[in-house]
Motif scaffolding. Sequence first.
Motif, short mmCIF file in Angstrom:
data_model
loop_
_atom_site.label_atom_id
_atom_site.label_comp_id
_atom_site.label_asym_id
_atom_site.label_seq_id
_atom_site.Cartn_x
_atom_site.Cartn_y
_atom_site.Cartn_z
N THR A 213 10.59 16.61 -5.22
CA THR A 213 10.71 15.47 -4.32
C THR A 213 10.16 15.84 -2.95
OG1 THR A 213 12.71 14.71 -5.47
CG2 THR A 213 12.32 13.84 -3.26
N TYR A 214 9.31 14.99 -2.40
CA TYR A 214 8.73 15.25 -1.08
C TYR A 214 8.27 13.93 -0.46
CZ TYR A 214 4.20 14.91 -3.49
OH TYR A 214 3.12 14.50 -4.24
N ILE A 215 7.84 14.02 0.80
CA ILE A 215 7.42 12.83 1.54
C ILE A 215 5.96 12.98 1.97
CG2 ILE A 215 7.74 11.52 3.70
CD1 ILE A 215 10.72 12.36 3.56
N ILE A 216 5.19 11.93 1.76
CA ILE A 216 3.86 11.84 2.37
C ILE A 216 4.02 10.94 3.58
CG2 ILE A 216 1.43 11.25 2.03
CD1 ILE A 216 1.84 11.46 -0.96
N GLU A 217 3.84 11.50 4.77
CA GLU A 217 4.11 10.72 5.98
C GLU A 217 2.84 10.47 6.80
OE1 GLU A 217 6.76 12.73 8.60
OE2 GLU A 217 5.66 14.61 8.56
N ARG B 253 8.60 3.22 -0.62
CA ARG B 253 7.68 3.12 0.51
C ARG B 253 8.55 2.94 1.75
NH1 ARG B 253 1.94 -0.01 0.33
NH2 ARG B 253 1.45 -0.01 2.55
N LEU B 254 8.45 3.87 2.69
CA LEU B 254 9.41 3.98 3.78
C LEU B 254 8.83 3.49 5.11
CD1 LEU B 254 10.50 7.62 2.90
CD2 LEU B 254 11.72 5.53 2.24
N THR B 255 9.71 3.00 5.97
CA THR B 255 9.33 2.66 7.33
C THR B 255 9.77 3.75 8.31
OG1 THR B 255 11.37 1.37 7.57
CG2 THR B 255 9.37 0.19 6.91
N SER B 256 10.78 4.52 7.91
CA SER B 256 11.26 5.61 8.75
C SER B 256 11.69 6.79 7.87
CB SER B 256 12.44 5.15 9.61
OG SER B 256 12.98 6.23 10.35
N LYS C 201 15.62 10.67 9.07
CA LYS C 201 16.87 11.24 8.57
C LYS C 201 16.71 11.97 7.25
CE LYS C 201 19.76 7.79 10.89
NZ LYS C 201 20.83 6.76 10.73
N LEU C 202 15.51 11.96 6.69
CA LEU C 202 15.29 12.62 5.40
C LEU C 202 14.86 14.07 5.61
CD1 LEU C 202 13.42 9.75 3.52
CD2 LEU C 202 15.85 10.34 3.44
#
Length: 298
Positions: free
Chosen positions: A2-6, A31-34, A37-38
């Motif tokens: 699990t990871y984030i592409i920002e 699909r995130l807007t913020s 906190k992650l």
Amino acid sequence: MTYIIENVHVLDNKTFTKAAFLIKQDKIASRLTSVKKLTYMRMDASSFIMTPTYVFFDQQLPENKPFQEVKQYFLNRFILKGCTTILTTASIEYESDFYQQMKRKLAHLNTSPIDFFVAVKIPVRLLTPSFIRICKKEKIPAIFVRIKNREELGTIPWGWIREALFPYNCPIIPVFEVEQKERLAVSEAWKKITVSEKLPSFSDEIKARQPIPRTDLAKIGIFPVKANLLHGAELSYNMYMMEPESVQVEELDMFHYHSHRLVITVHKGSIIRAADKTHFRSGFGEQVKVTKPSFYSF
């Protein structure tokens, strides 16, 4: 994993937005807007423009060719152009040949490194209710019809064809096998019939070896299964190098005019192109079936 592409600059169809994606098990979980906190590992994509990978139409895939020739064809025609899915056809002359020809086509695709949809291409005379029922049963995404003249269009019981297509409604797509001087007349005759009979159909041919437009993908049912960056979608995307004028272009413009800036292609979570390096995974591609054509419309 699990990871984030920002910090992603997303160019999806005609919409340019900035977003972040939460990735889980090679799918877009959200699909995130913020993302403040992650606490997952992050990949900064601020230097790139992300687009969905493309779906191409190609009826002339190499068959019975040496492996190296097939490999180069897929690399040059698809992977290096950001395409990870193809729509192709099995040519069928007689209803009794359906299963044999489909089996033959799938055998030639068993080394494909990218995913594929298999439609059928038939002469007008084979467009019958019984043949359509086979296509519905086997979830064929589209029926390509070879048209040689206006006269043969008048031999088809179009009302029965419309009824046979329902409720699956895979579209009928023309393939005009006519001389250029006759093409306009045959094309107009085709459009008149499909409109008056209210057939699920395309008014014109699909152009080969370039991205199929989103509206056409939706009509076939390929979108949203492929070519999207929606919640729950597979992790397949292209990354183009960002330049100041990039925010002014549309997705198809990126393909046609900015292909030199394509540096990364990911297919179902695997990097298959990074800069000038490509990864050909023989057999990694899978046949995909359409469950509901025209589920989305634009």
